[in-house]
Each structure stands twice: as structure tokens, then as C-alpha cells.
Design an enzyme around this catalytic site. Sequence first.
Site, mmCIF file in Angstrom:
data_model
loop_
_atom_site.group_PDB
_atom_site.id
_atom_site.type_symbol
_atom_site.label_atom_id
_atom_site.label_comp_id
_atom_site.label_asym_id
_atom_site.label_seq_id
_atom_site.Cartn_x
_atom_site.Cartn_y
_atom_site.Cartn_z
ATOM 1 N N HIS A 100 0.814 -1.604 0.318
ATOM 2 C CA HIS A 100 -0.012 -0.341 0.060
ATOM 3 C C HIS A 100 1.114 1.118 -0.163
ATOM 4 O O HIS A 100 1.236 1.643 0.905
ATOM 5 C CB HIS A 100 -0.887 -0.014 1.323
ATOM 6 C CG HIS A 100 -2.009 1.098 1.436
ATOM 7 N ND1 HIS A 100 -3.384 1.326 1.901
ATOM 8 C CD2 HIS A 100 -1.637 2.957 0.904
ATOM 9 C CE1 HIS A 100 -3.594 1.871 1.516
ATOM 10 N NE2 HIS A 100 -2.542 3.472 1.483
ATOM 11 N N HIS A 154 1.391 5.898 -1.732
ATOM 12 C CA HIS A 154 1.235 7.069 -2.638
ATOM 13 C C HIS A 154 1.861 7.047 -3.568
ATOM 14 O O HIS A 154 2.867 7.584 -3.108
ATOM 15 C CB HIS A 154 0.067 7.520 -2.246
ATOM 16 C CG HIS A 154 -0.988 7.653 -1.129
ATOM 17 N ND1 HIS A 154 -2.083 7.516 -1.528
ATOM 18 C CD2 HIS A 154 -0.964 6.469 -0.395
ATOM 19 C CE1 HIS A 154 -3.096 6.570 -0.394
ATOM 20 N NE2 HIS A 154 -2.039 6.358 0.202
ATOM 21 N N LYS A 168 -9.891 -0.360 -4.484
ATOM 22 C CA LYS A 168 -9.952 0.379 -3.107
ATOM 23 C C LYS A 168 -11.600 0.999 -2.831
ATOM 24 O O LYS A 168 -11.344 1.694 -3.906
ATOM 25 C CB LYS A 168 -8.406 1.269 -3.523
ATOM 26 C CG LYS A 168 -8.825 2.434 -2.383
ATOM 27 C CD LYS A 168 -7.808 1.761 -1.391
ATOM 28 C CE LYS A 168 -8.010 2.884 0.082
ATOM 29 N NZ LYS A 168 -6.422 3.129 1.060
ATOM 30 N N ASP A 206 1.762 3.017 3.423
ATOM 31 C CA ASP A 206 0.960 4.297 2.890
ATOM 32 C C ASP A 206 2.051 5.282 3.288
ATOM 33 O O ASP A 206 2.177 6.063 3.013
ATOM 34 C CB ASP A 206 -0.033 4.490 3.827
ATOM 35 C CG ASP A 206 -1.020 5.175 3.836
ATOM 36 O OD1 ASP A 206 -0.839 5.065 2.353
ATOM 37 O OD2 ASP A 206 -1.516 5.914 4.862
HETATM 38 C C1 NCD Z 1 -3.249 9.307 2.151
HETATM 39 C C2 NCD Z 1 -2.429 10.455 1.147
HETATM 40 O O1 NCD Z 1 -2.395 11.995 1.295
HETATM 41 O O2 NCD Z 1 -3.038 9.943 0.124
HETATM 42 N N1 NCD Z 1 -2.771 10.536 2.856
HETATM 43 C C3 NCD Z 1 -2.413 9.327 4.983
HETATM 44 O O3 NCD Z 1 -2.844 10.552 5.603
HETATM 45 N N2 NCD Z 1 -2.647 7.677 4.520
HETATM 46 C C4 NCD Z 1 -4.134 9.017 1.842
HETATM 47 C C5 NCD Z 1 -4.904 7.883 2.616
HETATM 48 O O4 NCD Z 1 -4.176 6.728 2.288
HETATM 49 O O5 NCD Z 1 -5.445 7.711 3.613
HETATM 50 ZN ZN ZN Z 2 -2.829 5.313 1.935
#
Ligand code: NCD
Ligand code: ZN
Length: 345
Positions: free
Chosen positions: A14, A16, A100, A248
Site C-alpha cells: 500500500h 501513494h 480500493k 502508506d
Molecule cells: C493518504 C494520501 O495522502 O493520499 N494520506 C494519509 O494520511 N495516509 C491517503 C490515505 O491513505 O488515507
Molecule cells: Zn494510503
Amino acid sequence: MTNTLTIRRPDDWHLHFRDGDIMRGVVPYTARQFGRAIVMPNLSPPVTTTALAREYRDRIIAAVPDGVEFTPLMTCYLTDTTDPDDLAMGASDGVFTAAKLYPANATTNSAHGVSDVEKIYPVLKRMEADGIVLCVHGEVTDNDIDVFDREAEFIDRHMRAIIANFPNLKVVFEHITTSDAVDFVNECGSNVAATITPQHLHINRNAMLVGGIQPHNYCLPVAKRETHRLALRAAATSGSAKFFLGTDSAPHLRSVKETSCGCAGIFNAPFAIESYLAVFEEEGALDKFEAFASLNGPAFYGLAVSEESITLERVAVHVPDMLDLTGEDIVPWHAGQTLNWRIAG
Ligand code: NCD
Ligand code: ZN
């Protein structure tokens, strides 16, 4: 004392990557450590179709440094109007590895998320039939629910119903932050698992709020009480196949973190493995690290484990206060701290 550790090359289940210049800046950090990563689709606009995911995947692959092996695994951003046929086709074509579920407005770029989980029940039915994994951001968004209770509330309001209605659906409860979520996942069958971030293993909510507001410790779901952190550490280091690595990593430039309304997200990609390893060492569980980082995730997703390996060595690494991303500052997780392990070579 153990001074080196060789494990199969880990994966990140997981994270971004964003898009454009930021993406080109962050992909090399992840590709240095991980063989694969489940890439979140919360771009603006979100990655809602097979065609968009294919293009996004190509842009990510173009950002992988020469000579580095890395495979992005794409996810479909579910909305109230997701077409089950497009999702199924994207999965059978090897474009989508998972889909998702963001409850609408739960977190960064989730305005297009699902307004009512029951609206996507036809999509979940198709995913169950086709063996497509559902990744869930498990927080309710109702204003009357305290932000620290939103994960536990989601279990009672939605998770139990999803699992009961789709008993064979593979569900990853993403970035869990509470003992409630650990208990829930443990109660479920082998089709339900969870990812755990490094930050939720390291910090409790004091780190966000004591001694001044600490925006670089703010992410969603927010860190909870110490009892929850301890439950997460026990779960991650237990050896259970239900828990695996998902950073994350959520890059936001310093300018949008240190402001009157700062973004949620912690950029942990640069030292993710080192960060997790510190926890496993503190817990006396180095022997459980490979399962968490490299074996449990592929087993759950039905993918082969990596044939490559990495070696970690006990050498101190200093994490910089700041990194440069496309000419702008970004603050990495553990900024200014020293970690005890690094990736060899
Ligand atoms: C994530 C993001 O910035 O895209 N932020 C976070 O605090 N984890 C989104 C998410 O996974 O909730
Ligand atoms: Zn996330």
C-alpha cells in the site's frame, strides 16, 4: 547479536506515488527497496478505469531508474458508478491487482469515493466471483463520530456486513491503527488480512499533539492511544500470515504539511525497511521479519514470492531533516533521527 539479515526482496502492499514530477521523484526510493508495490489510485482525478490505470502504470514504469527491477501493481478507485465489467476486464488483463474502497471524503483525494457501501454491492459480488482483492480504507466519515473512533466504528457499521455478505471476498483492511481492527482481522477467515504502516508501529497520538503540533506525524487514519500501538506491534511481529507490510507512504511537500490546514500523509518511502526493522528488533522478532515483509503479502494476493533477496546490515544511518523533491522540500519520516540498520550494497 545478529548483524546481518538476508530476506527475500520485500514488497509494499500500500503506497501513494502521486503523478508528474512528484511521482518521478518518489518512485526511485520505493524501487530501491521493494520488488512490487500496490499503488493507490487517489490521483486527481482518480484512477477509476482500466484505461486510466494502464496509462498511469506506464508513467510509473518510465520513472523506475535504469537497471532496477520494480513492478507497480495497480488498483481501481471504486465509485458509486464503477462498471463491474470494466473492473473485471482490467483484472483479467493483468492491469488491476485490486480495487480500493474509499468512503467518500475519508482522506486525501477521496471526494469521489463511495457514498454508501451498499451502492457497490454488485461490484463486490463480481470481485468475489472473480477473486479480485478489495482494499479498504476503514474509517467512517460522519461528523458526529470522533476522529479517534472512526476505524472501530467502520468495523461495526460496514466491515462486518461486507464480510458477511461476501464470505469469499478477499479483503485487505488497510493501514490498521487499532486493537479493534487487529481483533477483527484475527476473528475472520483467511480471506481477510491487514496492512500495517511503520508509523503506526512507532508512534501513538502523543507524537502528533504533545510539545506543539507535529504535522509530520499526522496521517490518516490518525495514530491512536499507546494500547493500540502495542496491539499493532504484537500483530505485526506475531508471525501470523494475516498481517503484512504496507507503508502508506504518502508524499506531501513541506509547504502543504506545515500550514494552517496541513495535508494528511507521512512520506516514509526513503527509509521504510529500516523503519520496520527497528520495530522488529525492539520486539525481539527479527526472525519474523521476512514473513511480514516478503511472504505474507504475496501469499494473500496469490502471487509468487520474490526470487531476489536483500541483505540488511547493522550499520547506523542518519535520516536527513529534509529531502529535495523537484526543487522543493519534503520531510521524510524519521527526519533527523538515526536508525540502526541499512540495506547493504
Ligand atoms: C493518504 C494520501 O495522502 O493520499 N494520506 C494519509 O494520511 N495516509 C491517503 C490515505 O491513505 O488515507
Ligand atoms: Zn494510503
